[in-house]
Design a protein around this motif. Structure first.
Motif, mmCIF file in Angstrom:
data_model
loop_
_atom_site.group_PDB
_atom_site.id
_atom_site.type_symbol
_atom_site.label_atom_id
_atom_site.label_comp_id
_atom_site.label_asym_id
_atom_site.label_seq_id
_atom_site.Cartn_x
_atom_site.Cartn_y
_atom_site.Cartn_z
ATOM 1 N N ILE A 272 0.860 -1.186 0.000
ATOM 2 C CA ILE A 272 0.000 0.000 0.000
ATOM 3 C C ILE A 272 0.898 1.238 0.000
ATOM 4 O O ILE A 272 1.611 1.497 0.974
ATOM 5 N N SER A 273 0.870 1.979 -1.087
ATOM 6 C CA SER A 273 1.758 3.128 -1.216
ATOM 7 C C SER A 273 1.052 4.422 -0.816
ATOM 8 O O SER A 273 -0.163 4.555 -0.955
ATOM 9 N N LYS A 274 1.843 5.355 -0.368
ATOM 10 C CA LYS A 274 1.331 6.660 0.045
ATOM 11 C C LYS A 274 0.630 7.369 -1.109
ATOM 12 O O LYS A 274 -0.450 7.943 -0.961
ATOM 13 N N LYS A 275 1.234 7.279 -2.286
ATOM 14 C CA LYS A 275 0.703 8.018 -3.439
ATOM 15 C C LYS A 275 -0.585 7.419 -3.990
ATOM 16 O O LYS A 275 -1.272 8.045 -4.797
ATOM 17 N N SER A 276 -0.951 6.202 -3.551
ATOM 18 C CA SER A 276 -2.173 5.577 -4.065
ATOM 19 C C SER A 276 -3.421 5.998 -3.290
ATOM 20 O O SER A 276 -4.541 5.750 -3.728
ATOM 21 N N ILE A 277 -3.230 6.639 -2.138
ATOM 22 C CA ILE A 277 -4.345 6.957 -1.240
ATOM 23 C C ILE A 277 -4.827 8.394 -1.472
ATOM 24 O O ILE A 277 -4.034 9.341 -1.433
ATOM 25 N N THR A 278 -6.135 8.550 -1.688
ATOM 26 C CA THR A 278 -6.715 9.876 -1.928
ATOM 27 C C THR A 278 -6.830 10.687 -0.638
ATOM 28 O O THR A 278 -6.381 11.832 -0.569
ATOM 29 N N ASN A 279 -7.415 10.085 0.383
ATOM 30 C CA ASN A 279 -7.677 10.800 1.639
ATOM 31 C C ASN A 279 -6.599 10.481 2.679
ATOM 32 O O ASN A 279 -6.874 9.941 3.758
ATOM 33 N N LEU A 280 -5.374 10.810 2.349
ATOM 34 C CA LEU A 280 -4.229 10.473 3.198
ATOM 35 C C LEU A 280 -4.345 11.105 4.587
ATOM 36 O O LEU A 280 -3.850 10.550 5.574
ATOM 37 N N GLU A 281 -5.005 12.263 4.669
ATOM 38 C CA GLU A 281 -5.138 12.940 5.955
ATOM 39 C C GLU A 281 -5.971 12.125 6.944
ATOM 40 O O GLU A 281 -5.919 12.359 8.154
ATOM 41 N N GLN A 282 -6.712 11.117 6.452
ATOM 42 C CA GLN A 282 -7.528 10.270 7.319
ATOM 43 C C GLN A 282 -6.815 8.969 7.706
ATOM 44 O O GLN A 282 -7.409 8.083 8.317
ATOM 45 N N LEU A 283 -5.541 8.878 7.341
ATOM 46 C CA LEU A 283 -4.780 7.673 7.654
ATOM 47 C C LEU A 283 -4.749 7.461 9.168
ATOM 48 O O LEU A 283 -4.342 8.356 9.914
ATOM 49 N N PRO A 284 -5.189 6.300 9.638
ATOM 50 C CA PRO A 284 -5.256 6.057 11.088
ATOM 51 C C PRO A 284 -3.888 5.659 11.642
ATOM 52 O O PRO A 284 -2.901 5.554 10.907
#
Length: 400
Positions: free
Chosen positions: A25-37
């Motif tokens: 799971i890459s950082k750049k693949s996630i749209t709502n990164l600010e919601q990363l738990p």
């Protein structure tokens, strides 16, 4: 389930990769990164229409932000889930458990067995778990319980390698359950002994991924030869060369511990240490010495770390391997063998072979590739994650 599951949205360009089995799971693949738990949280990855794609966990490791665990929405990430994963991994390695001449091997190889961020190694009845992120370590209790339900064991140990740079965390005892192992325990690899320390820092005394390479050195190349083993660690290549009938071995490593550790590996195989050379020295300084003294070897093993720094030298495999090989070529006899190895995941076998060609070309030399190796069977690799197949070893014959 261990923690409340969180949902993250995946960018459209990455959906096919995850659907087809890509595990990181890459950082750049996630749209709502600010919601990363927080790390260790189970995460459901969905598309922009909230349709389920895959389920994994959040754990920062190298360039990744987590690993995919399953493509099934209804899977609970609980003890039973990990029992299934571990039992499948054990079944895949059934032949190793039955092989009395090899009593040390990998039981679970991270994402290759569907559990990215975790490896489990077997040492004659003892199990060693290595945690590569805070995320997988947060799931420690249910994974350990799953392991205890899945295998018979003498004892269980752990190594933590998630200080931010993948280095070993030496903050407590590595022993967890069962019986504590002797220091050392003696394990076998293709009939050869290794002294292994399960609770003595980051390393145990041997790198299991080089098993097939060591066997080839012993069985095909060492007899009657002078062998130089550089970046020798505890001398495993030297031991196999000596067992294979090498005329003499020379082991060179900068670490002071390498001397007594290499002597020990010779001793547990009843090999006369006095007939072998063990040198504590910067390998690059030794190359200069060998050239100055006009030393030549029939076989040179070169297996450097991906990155290393001494007082005078910094080595990066991707930048400096060509120059390293040029040093090695100059002290290898004509018709001699160079065992060129790297564990760097930053380049492919094709690129590694290009390094070899370039080194010989710049010295106006010629060579022939005898054979090459990647990871052995127990180091299971995913077809969809080539980065996991990090080991590259090429046996090169220097010709006129």
């Amino acid at each position: 389930m261990y923690k409340i599951e969180k949902t993250l949205t995946i960018k459209p360009d990455y959906i096919d990769a995850y659907t087809n089995g890509y595990p990181l799971i890459s950082k750049k693949s996630i749209t709502n990164l600010e919601q990363l738990p927080e790390e260790g949280t189970v995460i459901n990855l969905v598309d922009e229409k909230n349709r389920f794609i895959v389920k994994g966990y959040h754990g920062i490791q190298n360039k990744g932000y987590g690993w995919v665990l399953t493509q099934h929405k209804n899977d609970s990430i609980d003890i039973d889930f990990f029992v299934k994963k571990i039992k499948a991994a054990v079944a895949y390695r059934e032949e190793f458990y039955k092989n009395e001449s090899t009593t040390a091997f990998r039981v679970l190889n991270g994402e290759g067995d569907g559990l990215g961020g975790l490896t489990i190694d077997y040492f004659d009845g003892f199990y060693m778990l290595t945690w590569y992120s805070l995320g997988i370590y947060a799931l420690k209790d249910i994974i350990l319980e799953a392991l205890k339900q899945s295998v018979e064991y003498k004892g269980i140990y752990q190594k933590k390698r998630f200080d931010g740079k993948g280095k070993y965390l030496d903050d407590d005892n590595d022993f967890l359950f069962g019986k504590e192992a002797d220091a050392p325990i003696i394990v076998k690899e293709n009939g050869v002994n290794f002294a292994i320390y399960l609770d003595d820092g980051a390393m145990v005394g041997v790198f299991l991924d080089q098993r097939d390479v060591r066997a080839a050195i012993r069985d095909k190349y060492a007899k009657g030869k002078t062998v130089l083993n550089t970046f020798s660690y505890t001398g495993a290549f030297s031991v196999f060369a000596a067992v294979g009938g090498a005329k003499k071995t020379t082991s060179v490593d900068l670490a002071k511990r390498s001397l007594v550790k290499t002597q020990e590996q010779f001793n547990v195989n009843a090999i006369d240490v006095q007939k072998q050379d063990i040198i504590v020295e910067d390998v690059f300084n030794y190359f200069k010495y060998a050239v100055r003294k006009k030393l030549l070897f029939d076989m040179v093993v070169v297996d450097p770390p991906s990155f290393a720094r001494s007082k005078k030298h910094t080595f990066s495999a991707s930048k400096d391997y060509v120059n390293l090989l040029k040093e090695v070529i100059q002290i290898t006899n004509t018709n001699g063998i160079i065992v060129a190895s790297t564990n760097s995941a930053n380049f492919s076998m094709m690129t590694f072979r290009d390094f070899i060609s370039k080194a010989f070309r710049e010295l106006k030399g010629k060579f022939k590739v005898e054979e090459s190796f990647t990871l052995p069977k127990d180091f299971k690799v995913l077809e969809k994650f080539k980065e996991g197949d990090y080991l590259k070893v090429v046996f090169i014959r220097k010709i006129r």
